[in-house]
Design a protein around this motif. Structure first.
Motif, PDB file in Angstrom:
ATOM      1  N   PRO A 299     -27.771 -21.832 -21.709  1.00  0.00           N
ATOM      2  CA  PRO A 299     -27.325 -22.803 -20.707  1.00  0.00           C
ATOM      3  C   PRO A 299     -26.794 -22.099 -19.451  1.00  0.00           C
ATOM      4  O   PRO A 299     -26.045 -21.120 -19.554  1.00  0.00           O
ATOM      5  CB  PRO A 299     -26.199 -23.553 -21.431  1.00  0.00           C
ATOM      6  N   THR A 300     -27.226 -22.583 -18.292  1.00  0.00           N
ATOM      7  CA  THR A 300     -26.892 -22.045 -16.961  1.00  0.00           C
ATOM      8  C   THR A 300     -27.560 -20.697 -16.679  1.00  0.00           C
ATOM      9  O   THR A 300     -27.409 -20.149 -15.595  1.00  0.00           O
ATOM     10  CB  THR A 300     -25.368 -21.885 -16.736  1.00  0.00           C
ATOM     11  N   LEU A 301     -28.279 -20.144 -17.661  1.00  0.00           N
ATOM     12  CA  LEU A 301     -28.979 -18.871 -17.465  1.00  0.00           C
ATOM     13  C   LEU A 301     -30.277 -18.933 -18.277  1.00  0.00           C
ATOM     14  O   LEU A 301     -30.502 -18.154 -19.195  1.00  0.00           O
ATOM     15  CB  LEU A 301     -28.103 -17.699 -17.917  1.00  0.00           C
ATOM     16  N   GLU A 302     -31.133 -19.882 -17.915  1.00  0.00           N
ATOM     17  CA  GLU A 302     -32.255 -20.257 -18.764  1.00  0.00           C
ATOM     18  C   GLU A 302     -33.318 -19.173 -18.917  1.00  0.00           C
ATOM     19  O   GLU A 302     -34.123 -19.221 -19.848  1.00  0.00           O
ATOM     20  CB  GLU A 302     -32.895 -21.555 -18.245  1.00  0.00           C
TER      21      GLU A 302
ATOM     22  N   GLU B  30     -24.052 -26.966 -27.698  1.00  0.00           N
ATOM     23  CA  GLU B  30     -24.959 -26.542 -26.630  1.00  0.00           C
ATOM     24  C   GLU B  30     -26.287 -26.047 -27.200  1.00  0.00           C
ATOM     25  O   GLU B  30     -27.360 -26.338 -26.650  1.00  0.00           O
ATOM     26  CB  GLU B  30     -24.304 -25.429 -25.804  1.00  0.00           C
TER      27      GLU B  30
END
Length: 221
Positions: free
Chosen positions: A66-69, A98
């Motif tokens: 998440p946020t760094l896919e 998550e």
């Protein structure tokens, strides 16, 4: 990127060249050839044609952090298999909620592609068969790592990776995940998979579907 001399005209040409290597190395006539979509399927089709074997698709979806896919914390694959890098998940403090949220989203995408590619045909049997995993080339090999690990859950007789071109280090790294690996060419420096093709046009979903349908039709007794 410096200019390179292509090794293959296109994926079909690469598949024919790879098929000759596979046929010489593998004597199992019941082998199942699995192509990684999308670019691996045209190559796998040629291998299956040469071996007079079955062809199917093996879909892999990365589970991005998440946020760094772009960073993978795991992967899911055809057949409902999930592989998680639990050390990375713990290190980054990613919650179970998550992980499940990302997994659910990618399952939806994977299942949609499975329906699109197979058009109602069930996956072919994997257990106790020699499996040949094929892609159009390997740079980092992340998807192939995930595919090989996922396939172990289906208890195949052996797993063989076969690709027309790959980075030498990637081939070496994958050996611990599979029983055998066939890398037809390992040029150095490697640059990128597409550098070794004259035509590396993206394979379409329609092309994948058509090749699978053609193979299934030709294999009907």
């Amino acid at each position: 990127m410096p200019a390179t001399t292509p090794l293959f005209r296109n994926r079909a040409d690469a598949g024919k060249i790879l098929a000759a290597r596979v046929e010489a190395d593998i004597g199992d006539t019941s082998a199942l050839v699995l192509g990684l979509p999308r670019g691996g399927v045209p190559v796998a089709f040629e291998v299956a044609q040469t071996l007079h074997g079955d062809l199917d698709v093996f879909t892999v979806r990365k589970l991005g952090v998440p946020t760094l896919e772009e960073m993978a914390m795991g992967a899911i694959a055809s057949g409902g298999v999930r592989f998680l890098n639990r050390a990375l998940i713990h290190e980054l403090g990613i919650s179970q909620a998550e992980v499940e949220q990302v997994t659910a989203r990618e399952w939806t995408e994977l299942q949609g592609r499975e329906r699109l590619y197979r058009e109602g045909r069930p996956p072919l049997e994997v257990e106790d068969r020699t499996i040949i995993l094929v892609d159009d080339g390997l740079a980092t090999g992340a998807s192939m790592h995930a595919a090989a690990r996922a396939l172990r859950a289906w208890r195949p007789k052996e797993i063989i990776i076969a690709v027309p071109v790959a980075a030498r280090q990637t081939c070496d790294d994958l050996r611990r995940d599979v029983d055998r690996i066939i890398c037809a060419a390992t040029p150095e420096p490697f640059y990128a998979v597409g550098a070794w093709y004259e035509d590396f046009t993206q394979t379409t979903d329609a092309e994948v579907r058509d090749l699978l349908e053609r193979s299934a039709r030709e294999r009907v007794p």
